[in-house]
Each structure stands twice: as structure tokens, then as C-alpha cells.
Design a protein around this motif. Sequence first.
Motif, PDB file in Angstrom:
ATOM      1  N   SER A   1      19.493  56.669 -82.908  1.00 15.11           N
ATOM      2  CA  SER A   1      19.763  56.067 -81.608  1.00 15.11           C
ATOM      3  C   SER A   1      18.941  56.659 -80.467  1.00 15.11           C
ATOM      4  N   PRO A   2      18.891  58.016 -80.331  1.00  8.88           N
ATOM      5  CA  PRO A   2      18.102  58.568 -79.229  1.00  8.88           C
ATOM      6  C   PRO A   2      16.624  58.205 -79.324  1.00  8.88           C
ATOM      7  N   ILE A   3      16.103  58.104 -80.557  1.00  7.31           N
ATOM      8  CA  ILE A   3      14.703  57.745 -80.736  1.00  7.31           C
ATOM      9  C   ILE A   3      14.466  56.324 -80.256  1.00  7.31           C
ATOM     10  N   GLU A   4      15.368  55.402 -80.602  1.00  9.30           N
ATOM     11  CA  GLU A   4      15.225  54.014 -80.189  1.00  9.30           C
ATOM     12  C   GLU A   4      15.317  53.868 -78.672  1.00  9.30           C
ATOM     13  N   LYS A   5      16.130  54.712 -78.052  1.00  9.91           N
ATOM     14  CA  LYS A   5      16.355  54.583 -76.621  1.00  9.91           C
ATOM     15  C   LYS A   5      15.374  55.408 -75.793  1.00  9.91           C
ATOM     16  N   LYS A   6      14.602  56.255 -76.454  1.00 12.49           N
ATOM     17  CA  LYS A   6      13.695  57.136 -75.733  1.00 12.49           C
ATOM     18  C   LYS A   6      12.672  56.313 -74.969  1.00 12.49           C
ATOM     19  N   LEU A   7      12.492  56.656 -73.723  1.00 19.55           N
ATOM     20  CA  LEU A   7      11.597  55.909 -72.842  1.00 19.55           C
ATOM     21  C   LEU A   7      10.362  56.740 -72.551  1.00 19.55           C
ATOM     22  N   GLN A   8       9.199  56.182 -72.818  1.00 21.23           N
ATOM     23  CA  GLN A   8       7.961  56.902 -72.536  1.00 21.23           C
ATOM     24  C   GLN A   8       7.809  57.090 -71.030  1.00 21.23           C
ATOM     25  N   ALA A   9       7.451  58.283 -70.641  1.00 19.33           N
ATOM     26  CA  ALA A   9       7.288  58.594 -69.221  1.00 19.33           C
ATOM     27  C   ALA A   9       6.229  57.698 -68.599  1.00 19.33           C
ATOM     28  N   GLY A  10       6.440  57.317 -67.346  1.00 28.63           N
ATOM     29  CA  GLY A  10       5.466  56.448 -66.709  1.00 28.63           C
ATOM     30  C   GLY A  10       5.807  56.114 -65.276  1.00 28.63           C
ATOM     31  N   VAL A  11       5.259  54.999 -64.820  1.00 32.90           N
ATOM     32  CA  VAL A  11       5.428  54.579 -63.438  1.00 32.90           C
ATOM     33  C   VAL A  11       5.538  53.065 -63.354  1.00 32.90           C
ATOM     34  N   ALA A  12       6.330  52.597 -62.418  1.00 30.27           N
ATOM     35  CA  ALA A  12       6.391  51.179 -62.059  1.00 30.27           C
ATOM     36  C   ALA A  12       5.937  51.081 -60.604  1.00 30.27           C
ATOM     37  N   ILE A  13       4.732  50.585 -60.396  1.00 29.85           N
ATOM     38  CA  ILE A  13       4.188  50.423 -59.054  1.00 29.85           C
ATOM     39  C   ILE A  13       4.490  49.012 -58.578  1.00 29.85           C
ATOM     40  N   THR A  14       5.088  48.890 -57.413  1.00 24.71           N
ATOM     41  CA  THR A  14       5.453  47.574 -56.899  1.00 24.71           C
ATOM     42  C   THR A  14       4.873  47.383 -55.498  1.00 24.71           C
TER      43      THR A  14
ATOM     44  N   TYR B   1       5.031  60.513 -47.082  1.00 19.38           N
ATOM     45  CA  TYR B   1       3.681  60.314 -47.609  1.00 19.38           C
ATOM     46  C   TYR B   1       2.993  61.642 -47.901  1.00 19.38           C
ATOM     47  N   SER B   2       2.563  61.800 -49.145  1.00 18.18           N
ATOM     48  CA  SER B   2       1.816  62.980 -49.573  1.00 18.18           C
ATOM     49  C   SER B   2       1.393  62.744 -51.015  1.00 18.18           C
ATOM     50  N   ILE B   3       0.108  62.668 -51.255  1.00 16.96           N
ATOM     51  CA  ILE B   3      -0.348  62.451 -52.623  1.00 16.96           C
ATOM     52  C   ILE B   3       0.105  63.580 -53.548  1.00 16.96           C
ATOM     53  N   PRO B   4      -0.010  64.848 -53.145  1.00 11.77           N
ATOM     54  CA  PRO B   4       0.510  65.918 -54.021  1.00 11.77           C
ATOM     55  C   PRO B   4       2.001  65.755 -54.323  1.00 11.77           C
ATOM     56  N   TYR B   5       2.770  65.290 -53.326  1.00 17.38           N
ATOM     57  CA  TYR B   5       4.201  65.085 -53.578  1.00 17.38           C
ATOM     58  C   TYR B   5       4.416  63.962 -54.587  1.00 17.38           C
ATOM     59  N   PHE B   6       3.694  62.868 -54.435  1.00 19.92           N
ATOM     60  CA  PHE B   6       3.828  61.766 -55.386  1.00 19.92           C
ATOM     61  C   PHE B   6       3.466  62.223 -56.801  1.00 19.92           C
ATOM     62  N   LEU B   7       2.436  63.038 -56.908  1.00 15.73           N
ATOM     63  CA  LEU B   7       2.042  63.551 -58.221  1.00 15.73           C
ATOM     64  C   LEU B   7       3.088  64.513 -58.782  1.00 15.73           C
ATOM     65  N   SER B   8       3.791  65.230 -57.907  1.00 18.49           N
ATOM     66  CA  SER B   8       4.860  66.114 -58.394  1.00 18.49           C
ATOM     67  C   SER B   8       6.007  65.306 -58.995  1.00 18.49           C
ATOM     68  N   LEU B   9       6.259  64.121 -58.459  1.00 12.87           N
ATOM     69  CA  LEU B   9       7.275  63.246 -59.034  1.00 12.87           C
ATOM     70  C   LEU B   9       6.847  62.760 -60.412  1.00 12.87           C
ATOM     71  N   LEU B  10       5.565  62.448 -60.547  1.00 16.13           N
ATOM     72  CA  LEU B  10       5.049  62.026 -61.846  1.00 16.13           C
ATOM     73  C   LEU B  10       5.080  63.180 -62.843  1.00 16.13           C
ATOM     74  N   GLU B  11       4.814  64.390 -62.373  1.00 16.85           N
ATOM     75  CA  GLU B  11       4.884  65.563 -63.241  1.00 16.85           C
ATOM     76  C   GLU B  11       6.305  65.756 -63.764  1.00 16.85           C
TER      77      GLU B  11
ATOM     78  N   ARG C   1      10.877  60.244 -67.809  1.00 19.71           N
ATOM     79  CA  ARG C   1      11.413  59.377 -66.779  1.00 19.71           C
ATOM     80  C   ARG C   1      10.330  58.403 -66.318  1.00 19.71           C
ATOM     81  N   VAL C   2      10.763  57.380 -65.623  1.00 23.69           N
ATOM     82  CA  VAL C   2       9.841  56.422 -65.024  1.00 23.69           C
ATOM     83  C   VAL C   2      10.029  56.462 -63.517  1.00 23.69           C
ATOM     84  N   VAL C   3       8.957  56.731 -62.793  1.00 21.56           N
ATOM     85  CA  VAL C   3       8.977  56.748 -61.333  1.00 21.56           C
ATOM     86  C   VAL C   3       8.753  55.326 -60.821  1.00 21.56           C
ATOM     87  N   ILE C   4       9.497  54.952 -59.787  1.00 22.94           N
ATOM     88  CA  ILE C   4       9.340  53.637 -59.174  1.00 22.94           C
ATOM     89  C   ILE C   4       8.804  53.826 -57.760  1.00 22.94           C
ATOM     90  N   PHE C   5       7.611  53.308 -57.519  1.00 27.61           N
ATOM     91  CA  PHE C   5       6.987  53.360 -56.202  1.00 27.61           C
ATOM     92  C   PHE C   5       6.908  51.950 -55.627  1.00 27.61           C
TER      93      PHE C   5
END
Length: 261
Positions: free
Chosen positions: A27-40, A192-202, A209-213
Motif C-alpha cells: 500500500s505505501p508503495i502504491e501511494k508514494k508520490l514522487q517529489a515535484g512541483v505543480a506550477i499554476t 518573493y525569494s528564489i532561494p526561499y522557493f528552492l528551499s521549499l523544493l528541497e 512532497r509536491v509544492v504548489i506555486f
Amino acid sequence: MKLKIGVLLMSIVFLFSCSKSEDNVASPIEKKLQAGVAITFDDNYVDEWYNADKLLERYNWKATFFISQFNTLPVSQLNKLKILKSKGNEIGGHGWMHVKAAPYQTKNGDIQYLNKEIFPMMQSMNENAMPIHSFAYPYGSRDAKTDTLLLKEFNIIRATTYGKVAPNQQKCYFNYNRVLYGLGIDNSYPQYSIPYFLSLLEYAKKNNRVVIFYAHKPVYKSDAQYETEYKTLIAICRYIKSNDMKFYTISDLYSKERNKK
């Protein structure tokens, strides 16, 4: 006979236990979500979105474009939206008149809100071969009543969150809910801060997790509100690509939410 029955019962118990154990492991394998981003993106900056897509396609990116005031678009922009969709991007709804949902619904009621803001948008986009399954709140204005109302019409909804808080306290991660919260990346936002946005992705990379921007108008150099510079989008896309993370549309996340149930 008693011995045979006992052996049979033990076999049944063993098989059932193995089955439950396998379920628990898989179950955890099936539900595991690859880390990423949703840019909107919000509003109707179709020409700018189209140009940004051409610039960022080298990263194999994809995004969700939430369109408002669809009836005002010329044919040239309708064609560009269709091209964006054909390349794997998602086209979502952002309101027919772009009104603040919560106060408008409170003042005018459910029926008028749907008839004035939602149904005309859906009908017009359907007629132009762009049916929509996701919605982003104009100005982030929402409450529990509007969520309940709109989740009957859309699979998934994006709201907004604000502030430059520690990555583990941010609300802009996908939590397997149908109401999502995106963090604004326009230059005019206090966070607004590119380093901050990258820290969220890190943080997302380390915790699956998936970050939503969310953004509005992509530009080379920002000199007004509701503008996101190309360098911000490029930094995000480069990070995703170089760290073997994934680009999601909002409806991709709905599929994940549904499959988790």
C-alpha cells in the motif's frame, strides 16, 4: 478428522495473514508520490504563457493555466491555449467575471453565483473544446461554503496561501485533499525569494512532497504587480530537472488524491 480440520483452519489463517501482510507492504508503495512541483498561472495572460512555455519546454515542464474572462479572448489566443493543452499542460477555470467567491456567494446566494460566475465559463469553454476539471479562486477568496459548492462542479480546487515561513510549516504542499493551497511567486509578493522557493523544493525532495506555486504574468523584468520573472521560473524548472523530480498539473494531483482513497 479433527487433525485434518485443524490443519485446514491453520492454512486459512496463514493465507489470510499473508494476504493482509502483503497489502500492508504494497500500500505505501502504491501511494508514494514522487517529489515535484505543480506550477499554476492565473488570469488571461495567454500570449505571455505561450511564450513562457516555449522558453521552458527544454525542461520538459508542464503547468496549469487557470483562465478568467474566457469570453474576451480573441481567436489567436484561443488557438494558443489549445496548443498549450496539446503539449500536456492543463487549462482550468478562474471565473467568468473574476469575482471574489466568498463575498459574492454570501451576498447573492449559491444559484446566482453559479449562474453568473461558473456555469457560463464552463459552457463557453466546453463549446471551444476546452472542458475544465479544476478551478482556482480569484484573489484566493473562499470559505467552506464555496468549497462545498464548487467541489460538486470540479474535481479539484486551488486556493492561496501567503508568508515566508519555515518550509515544514508551509501550507503549499499537496496533502491528498481536493482543496489545495498555492504560494505566490510573483515579484510583488512579500515572500518573493528564489532561494526561499528552492528551499521549499528541497524540503519536498527530502519528504516526497509536491509544492504548489502560482503566478500570473511571466516577464523578463518585472515592473508591476502580478508579474513573475523568467529567472524565477527557470530556477524552479532547473531544480526540478536536476533533482529528478516531477512536474504535475493540478488534475494530476486529483488522480493521486483519488487513488489514495
